[in-house]
Design a protein around this motif. Structure first.
Motif, PDB file in Angstrom:
ATOM      1  N   ASP A   2       1.064  -1.317  -0.011  1.00 30.32           N
ATOM      2  CA  ASP A   2       0.013   0.120  -0.001  1.00 30.32           C
ATOM      3  C   ASP A   2       0.860   1.274   0.150  1.00 30.32           C
ATOM      4  OD1 ASP A   2      -2.333  -1.250  -0.219  1.00 30.32           O
ATOM      5  OD2 ASP A   2      -2.833  -0.835   1.910  1.00 30.32           O
ATOM      6  N   SER A   3       1.851   1.257   0.871  1.00 30.02           N
ATOM      7  CA  SER A   3       2.536   2.556   0.719  1.00 30.02           C
ATOM      8  C   SER A   3       3.446   2.656  -0.725  1.00 30.02           C
ATOM      9  CB  SER A   3       3.890   2.284   1.877  1.00 30.02           C
ATOM     10  OG  SER A   3       4.866   1.451   1.621  1.00 30.02           O
ATOM     11  N   VAL A   4       3.733   1.851  -1.424  1.00 30.95           N
ATOM     12  CA  VAL A   4       4.185   2.016  -2.805  1.00 30.95           C
ATOM     13  C   VAL A   4       3.050   2.496  -3.661  1.00 30.95           C
ATOM     14  CG1 VAL A   4       4.925   0.869  -4.858  1.00 30.95           C
ATOM     15  CG2 VAL A   4       5.869   0.064  -2.457  1.00 30.95           C
ATOM     16  N   VAL A   8       3.212   6.046  -5.386  1.00 29.79           N
ATOM     17  CA  VAL A   8       3.049   6.399  -6.793  1.00 29.79           C
ATOM     18  C   VAL A   8       1.953   7.378  -7.122  1.00 29.79           C
ATOM     19  CG1 VAL A   8       2.274   5.346  -8.967  1.00 29.79           C
ATOM     20  CG2 VAL A   8       3.975   4.283  -7.531  1.00 29.79           C
ATOM     21  N   LEU A   9       0.748   7.188  -6.283  1.00 27.88           N
ATOM     22  CA  LEU A   9      -0.400   7.936  -6.833  1.00 27.88           C
ATOM     23  C   LEU A   9       0.047   9.651  -6.265  1.00 27.88           C
ATOM     24  CD1 LEU A   9      -3.108   5.926  -5.349  1.00 27.88           C
ATOM     25  CD2 LEU A   9      -2.930   6.328  -7.580  1.00 27.88           C
ATOM     26  N   PHE A  10       0.542   9.655  -5.292  1.00 29.02           N
ATOM     27  CA  PHE A  10       0.878  11.026  -4.679  1.00 29.02           C
ATOM     28  C   PHE A  10       2.017  11.719  -5.567  1.00 29.02           C
ATOM     29  CE2 PHE A  10       3.384  13.975  -2.009  1.00 29.02           C
ATOM     30  CZ  PHE A  10       2.415  14.783  -1.159  1.00 29.02           C
ATOM     31  N   GLU A  11       2.954  10.891  -6.066  1.00 32.18           N
ATOM     32  CA  GLU A  11       4.053  11.654  -7.214  1.00 32.18           C
ATOM     33  C   GLU A  11       3.219  11.889  -8.277  1.00 32.18           C
ATOM     34  OE1 GLU A  11       6.999  12.390  -7.474  1.00 32.18           O
ATOM     35  OE2 GLU A  11       7.176  12.024  -5.324  1.00 32.18           O
ATOM     36  N   ARG A  12       2.173  11.060  -8.825  1.00 33.62           N
ATOM     37  CA  ARG A  12       1.212  11.579 -10.246  1.00 33.62           C
ATOM     38  C   ARG A  12       0.799  12.919  -9.902  1.00 33.62           C
ATOM     39  NH1 ARG A  12      -1.353   5.818 -12.443  1.00 33.62           N
ATOM     40  NH2 ARG A  12       0.615   4.907 -12.859  1.00 33.62           N
ATOM     41  N   GLY A  13       0.096  12.982  -8.492  1.00 30.66           N
ATOM     42  CA  GLY A  13      -0.404  14.437  -8.227  1.00 30.66           C
ATOM     43  C   GLY A  13       0.520  15.655  -8.455  1.00 30.66           C
ATOM     44  N   LEU A  14       1.982  15.290  -7.701  1.00 30.92           N
ATOM     45  CA  LEU A  14       2.997  16.267  -7.614  1.00 30.92           C
ATOM     46  C   LEU A  14       3.079  16.659  -9.110  1.00 30.92           C
ATOM     47  CD1 LEU A  14       5.005  15.070  -4.948  1.00 30.92           C
ATOM     48  CD2 LEU A  14       3.696  17.133  -4.861  1.00 30.92           C
ATOM     49  N   TYR A  15       3.322  15.681 -10.258  1.00 35.07           N
ATOM     50  CA  TYR A  15       3.658  15.922 -11.539  1.00 35.07           C
ATOM     51  C   TYR A  15       2.763  16.898 -12.254  1.00 35.07           C
ATOM     52  CZ  TYR A  15       4.553  14.746 -16.336  1.00 35.07           C
ATOM     53  OH  TYR A  15       4.733  14.528 -17.731  1.00 35.07           O
ATOM     54  N   TRP A  16       1.319  16.524 -11.818  1.00 35.63           N
ATOM     55  CA  TRP A  16       0.462  17.353 -12.674  1.00 35.63           C
ATOM     56  C   TRP A  16       0.491  18.939 -11.804  1.00 35.63           C
ATOM     57  CZ3 TRP A  16      -0.431  16.709 -17.395  1.00 35.63           C
ATOM     58  CH2 TRP A  16      -0.271  15.040 -17.930  1.00 35.63           C
ATOM     59  N   LEU A  38      -7.147   8.519  -0.483  1.00 39.55           N
ATOM     60  CA  LEU A  38      -7.656   7.463  -0.109  1.00 39.55           C
ATOM     61  C   LEU A  38      -7.122   6.062   0.132  1.00 39.55           C
ATOM     62  CD1 LEU A  38     -10.443   7.673  -2.955  1.00 39.55           C
ATOM     63  CD2 LEU A  38     -10.860   7.929  -0.478  1.00 39.55           C
ATOM     64  N   LYS A  39      -6.032   5.879  -0.366  1.00 43.96           N
ATOM     65  CA  LYS A  39      -5.208   4.901   0.008  1.00 43.96           C
ATOM     66  C   LYS A  39      -4.014   5.082   1.235  1.00 43.96           C
ATOM     67  CE  LYS A  39      -5.834   2.340  -3.840  1.00 43.96           C
ATOM     68  NZ  LYS A  39      -6.414   1.103  -3.644  1.00 43.96           N
ATOM     69  N   GLY A  40      -4.523   6.000   2.053  1.00 47.01           N
ATOM     70  CA  GLY A  40      -3.650   6.469   3.354  1.00 47.01           C
ATOM     71  C   GLY A  40      -2.645   7.329   3.360  1.00 47.01           C
ATOM     72  N   ARG A  41      -2.308   8.097   2.126  1.00 41.88           N
ATOM     73  CA  ARG A  41      -1.431   9.159   2.308  1.00 41.88           C
ATOM     74  C   ARG A  41      -1.904  10.400   2.856  1.00 41.88           C
ATOM     75  NH1 ARG A  41       3.751   9.532  -0.712  1.00 41.88           N
ATOM     76  NH2 ARG A  41       4.666  11.161   0.036  1.00 41.88           N
ATOM     77  N   ALA A  69     -13.748   6.462 -11.537  1.00 43.78           N
ATOM     78  CA  ALA A  69     -13.463   5.846 -12.667  1.00 43.78           C
ATOM     79  C   ALA A  69     -12.347   4.944 -12.305  1.00 43.78           C
ATOM     80  CB  ALA A  69     -13.549   6.366 -13.809  1.00 43.78           C
ATOM     81  N   TRP A  70     -11.428   5.522 -11.991  1.00 43.42           N
ATOM     82  CA  TRP A  70      -9.899   4.730 -11.477  1.00 43.42           C
ATOM     83  C   TRP A  70     -10.007   3.653 -10.499  1.00 43.42           C
ATOM     84  CZ3 TRP A  70      -6.530   3.516  -7.990  1.00 43.42           C
ATOM     85  CH2 TRP A  70      -5.292   3.162  -8.303  1.00 43.42           C
ATOM     86  N   MET A  71     -10.892   4.138  -9.460  1.00 42.68           N
ATOM     87  CA  MET A  71     -10.988   3.054  -8.383  1.00 42.68           C
ATOM     88  C   MET A  71     -11.867   1.883  -8.923  1.00 42.68           C
ATOM     89  SD  MET A  71      -9.699   4.098  -5.411  1.00 42.68           S
ATOM     90  CE  MET A  71     -10.375   3.172  -4.168  1.00 42.68           C
ATOM     91  N   THR A  72     -12.817   2.383  -9.554  1.00 42.86           N
ATOM     92  CA  THR A  72     -13.706   1.137 -10.235  1.00 42.86           C
ATOM     93  C   THR A  72     -13.066   0.208 -10.870  1.00 42.86           C
ATOM     94  OG1 THR A  72     -15.565   2.619 -10.175  1.00 42.86           O
ATOM     95  CG2 THR A  72     -15.610   0.522 -11.799  1.00 42.86           C
ATOM     96  N   ALA A  73     -11.953   0.938 -11.919  1.00 43.90           N
ATOM     97  CA  ALA A  73     -11.177  -0.255 -12.827  1.00 43.90           C
ATOM     98  C   ALA A  73      -9.933  -0.709 -11.934  1.00 43.90           C
ATOM     99  CB  ALA A  73     -10.445   0.896 -13.818  1.00 43.90           C
ATOM    100  N   HIS A  74      -9.526  -0.165 -10.824  1.00 46.29           N
ATOM    101  CA  HIS A  74      -8.197  -0.932 -10.188  1.00 46.29           C
ATOM    102  C   HIS A  74      -8.923  -1.486  -8.875  1.00 46.29           C
ATOM    103  CE1 HIS A  74      -6.555   2.089 -13.160  1.00 46.29           C
ATOM    104  NE2 HIS A  74      -5.753   1.166 -12.955  1.00 46.29           N
TER     105      HIS A  74
END
Length: 74
Positions: A2-4, A8-16, A38-41, A69-74
């Motif tokens: 989960d931490s990974v 990854v999700l947090f980094e994508r946020g920073l990227y955009w 939502l994943k705990g970060r 949509a992302w949560m539904t797909a993953h």
């Protein structure tokens, strides 16, 4: 783990949010920070709030829809 996933999700946020791609995309940043939260970060919540303050209602709605949509797909 989960931490990974959080990282990854947090980094994508920073990227955009930062415009590293050459474009700042607040909808994408909000989406990824929301998913990281939502994943705990926990610090993603503050980042999401900061991004949301720069967005209008339709942009926030789009970001929330994309996150669902992302949560539904993953």
């Amino acid at each position: 783990t989960d931490s990974v996933i959080q990282d990854v999700l947090f980094e994508r946020g920073l990227y955009w949010a930062s415009g590293r791609s050459g474009v700042v995309n607040l909808v994408a940043a909000h989406k990824w920070f929301n998913l990281a939260a939502l994943k705990g970060r926990s610090e993603a919540i503050a980042f999401r709030r900061e991004i949301a303050a720069q967005m209008n209602e339709s942009e926030i709605a789009a970001a929330l829809s994309e996150a669902r949509a992302w949560m539904t797909a993953h």
